[in-house]
Write a protein that holds these residues in place. Structure first.
Motif, PDB file in Angstrom:
ATOM      1  N   SER A  28     -42.632  52.644 -11.536  1.00  0.00           N
ATOM      2  CA  SER A  28     -42.406  53.000 -12.951  1.00  0.00           C
ATOM      3  C   SER A  28     -43.337  51.932 -13.851  1.00  0.00           C
ATOM      4  CB  SER A  28     -40.985  52.686 -13.583  1.00  0.00           C
ATOM      5  OG  SER A  28     -40.555  51.726 -13.305  1.00  0.00           O
ATOM      6  N   THR A  29     -43.752  52.298 -14.957  1.00  0.00           N
ATOM      7  CA  THR A  29     -44.705  51.357 -15.739  1.00  0.00           C
ATOM      8  C   THR A  29     -43.810  50.294 -16.445  1.00  0.00           C
ATOM      9  OG1 THR A  29     -46.401  53.021 -16.077  1.00  0.00           O
ATOM     10  CG2 THR A  29     -46.217  51.279 -17.549  1.00  0.00           C
ATOM     11  N   MET A  30     -44.198  48.980 -16.012  1.00  0.00           N
ATOM     12  CA  MET A  30     -43.702  47.919 -16.619  1.00  0.00           C
ATOM     13  C   MET A  30     -43.998  47.771 -18.319  1.00  0.00           C
ATOM     14  SD  MET A  30     -43.225  44.037 -15.321  1.00  0.00           S
ATOM     15  CE  MET A  30     -44.478  43.019 -16.208  1.00  0.00           C
ATOM     16  N   ASP A  31     -45.023  47.772 -18.481  1.00  0.00           N
ATOM     17  CA  ASP A  31     -45.741  47.457 -19.732  1.00  0.00           C
ATOM     18  C   ASP A  31     -47.117  47.919 -20.008  1.00  0.00           C
ATOM     19  OD1 ASP A  31     -45.517  46.731 -22.293  1.00  0.00           O
ATOM     20  OD2 ASP A  31     -44.671  44.982 -22.061  1.00  0.00           O
ATOM     21  N   GLU A  32     -47.927  47.766 -20.746  1.00  0.00           N
ATOM     22  CA  GLU A  32     -49.366  47.679 -21.076  1.00  0.00           C
ATOM     23  C   GLU A  32     -49.812  46.461 -21.599  1.00  0.00           C
ATOM     24  OE1 GLU A  32     -49.771  51.132 -23.695  1.00  0.00           O
ATOM     25  OE2 GLU A  32     -49.445  52.422 -21.777  1.00  0.00           O
ATOM     26  N   PHE A  33     -50.973  46.049 -21.313  1.00  0.00           N
ATOM     27  CA  PHE A  33     -51.549  44.956 -22.050  1.00  0.00           C
ATOM     28  C   PHE A  33     -53.006  45.307 -22.090  1.00  0.00           C
ATOM     29  CE2 PHE A  33     -48.101  44.140 -18.697  1.00  0.00           C
ATOM     30  CZ  PHE A  33     -47.653  43.052 -19.416  1.00  0.00           C
ATOM     31  N   ASP A  34     -53.455  44.216 -22.986  1.00  0.00           N
ATOM     32  CA  ASP A  34     -55.115  44.306 -23.418  1.00  0.00           C
ATOM     33  C   ASP A  34     -56.012  43.847 -22.336  1.00  0.00           C
ATOM     34  OD1 ASP A  34     -54.198  45.453 -25.849  1.00  0.00           O
ATOM     35  OD2 ASP A  34     -53.853  43.226 -26.780  1.00  0.00           O
ATOM     36  N   THR A  35     -55.627  42.928 -21.714  1.00  0.00           N
ATOM     37  CA  THR A  35     -56.386  42.612 -20.849  1.00  0.00           C
ATOM     38  C   THR A  35     -55.952  42.449 -19.215  1.00  0.00           C
ATOM     39  OG1 THR A  35     -55.791  40.019 -20.716  1.00  0.00           O
ATOM     40  CG2 THR A  35     -57.477  40.974 -22.309  1.00  0.00           C
ATOM     41  N   GLU A  36     -56.724  42.430 -17.971  1.00  0.00           N
ATOM     42  CA  GLU A  36     -56.396  42.468 -16.842  1.00  0.00           C
ATOM     43  C   GLU A  36     -55.495  40.872 -16.664  1.00  0.00           C
ATOM     44  OE1 GLU A  36     -58.074  43.029 -12.183  1.00  0.00           O
ATOM     45  OE2 GLU A  36     -59.201  42.484 -13.691  1.00  0.00           O
ATOM     46  N   GLU A  37     -56.064  39.964 -17.155  1.00  0.00           N
ATOM     47  CA  GLU A  37     -55.363  38.560 -17.058  1.00  0.00           C
ATOM     48  C   GLU A  37     -53.912  38.618 -17.643  1.00  0.00           C
ATOM     49  OE1 GLU A  37     -56.206  35.987 -14.973  1.00  0.00           O
ATOM     50  OE2 GLU A  37     -57.780  37.213 -14.409  1.00  0.00           O
ATOM     51  N   ASP A  38     -53.677  39.268 -18.629  1.00  0.00           N
ATOM     52  CA  ASP A  38     -52.506  39.454 -19.289  1.00  0.00           C
ATOM     53  C   ASP A  38     -51.459  40.051 -18.527  1.00  0.00           C
ATOM     54  OD1 ASP A  38     -53.257  37.966 -21.549  1.00  0.00           O
ATOM     55  OD2 ASP A  38     -53.509  39.747 -22.730  1.00  0.00           O
ATOM     56  N   ALA A  39     -51.927  41.081 -17.858  1.00  0.00           N
ATOM     57  CA  ALA A  39     -51.263  41.992 -16.843  1.00  0.00           C
ATOM     58  C   ALA A  39     -50.812  41.003 -15.428  1.00  0.00           C
ATOM     59  CB  ALA A  39     -52.165  43.245 -16.304  1.00  0.00           C
ATOM     60  N   LYS A  40     -51.784  40.379 -15.178  1.00  0.00           N
ATOM     61  CA  LYS A  40     -51.520  39.593 -13.886  1.00  0.00           C
ATOM     62  C   LYS A  40     -50.401  38.384 -14.236  1.00  0.00           C
ATOM     63  CE  LYS A  40     -55.786  40.582 -11.610  1.00  0.00           C
ATOM     64  NZ  LYS A  40     -57.060  40.218 -11.025  1.00  0.00           N
ATOM     65  N   THR A  41     -50.734  37.843 -15.550  1.00  0.00           N
ATOM     66  CA  THR A  41     -49.721  36.864 -15.907  1.00  0.00           C
ATOM     67  C   THR A  41     -48.383  37.346 -15.969  1.00  0.00           C
ATOM     68  OG1 THR A  41     -51.580  35.670 -17.042  1.00  0.00           O
ATOM     69  CG2 THR A  41     -49.396  35.061 -17.793  1.00  0.00           C
ATOM     70  N   ALA A  42     -48.272  38.512 -16.734  1.00  0.00           N
ATOM     71  CA  ALA A  42     -46.771  39.093 -16.863  1.00  0.00           C
ATOM     72  C   ALA A  42     -46.036  39.491 -15.336  1.00  0.00           C
ATOM     73  CB  ALA A  42     -47.040  40.269 -17.575  1.00  0.00           C
ATOM     74  N   LEU A  43     -46.973  39.662 -14.292  1.00  0.00           N
ATOM     75  CA  LEU A  43     -46.341  39.848 -12.982  1.00  0.00           C
ATOM     76  C   LEU A  43     -45.905  38.487 -12.546  1.00  0.00           C
ATOM     77  CD1 LEU A  43     -48.860  42.674 -11.343  1.00  0.00           C
ATOM     78  CD2 LEU A  43     -46.133  42.666 -11.584  1.00  0.00           C
ATOM     79  N   THR A  44     -46.786  37.502 -12.557  1.00  0.00           N
ATOM     80  CA  THR A  44     -46.435  36.163 -12.131  1.00  0.00           C
ATOM     81  C   THR A  44     -45.175  35.701 -12.939  1.00  0.00           C
ATOM     82  OG1 THR A  44     -48.587  35.766 -11.649  1.00  0.00           O
ATOM     83  CG2 THR A  44     -47.190  33.720 -11.803  1.00  0.00           C
TER      84      THR A  44
END
Length: 73
Positions: A28-44
């Motif tokens: 399921s979609t956790m969230d949406e982000f403006d940049t790929e780095e923001d998405a990776k940071t959220a996962l970390t």
């Protein structure tokens, strides 16, 4: 049919799924982000690490980052 040129916005989504008993995870979609780095940071920050793929410390959590193009109307 002639091709059409459209404007799109780029959104990075994080999808997370958990599996157990050797079943495939349901994502399921956790969230949406403006940049790929923001998405990776959220996962970390959520406790995931990248070891060939995104996994949590238990091994049951799996995730992936996707680039989505949305047409601007």
């Amino acid at each position: 049919m002639p091709r059409q040129i459209v404007q799109c916005e780029v959104v990075w989504t994080v999808s997370v799924g958990y599996s157990g008993n050797e079943l495939s995870p349901n994502y399921s979609t956790m969230d949406e982000f403006d940049t790929e780095e923001d998405a990776k940071t959220a996962l970390t920050n959520a406790g995931f690490t990248f070891r060939g793929s995104w996994k949590d410390q238990t091994g049951y959590g799996h995730a992936y980052v996707s680039r989505v193009l949305r047409e601007i109307k």
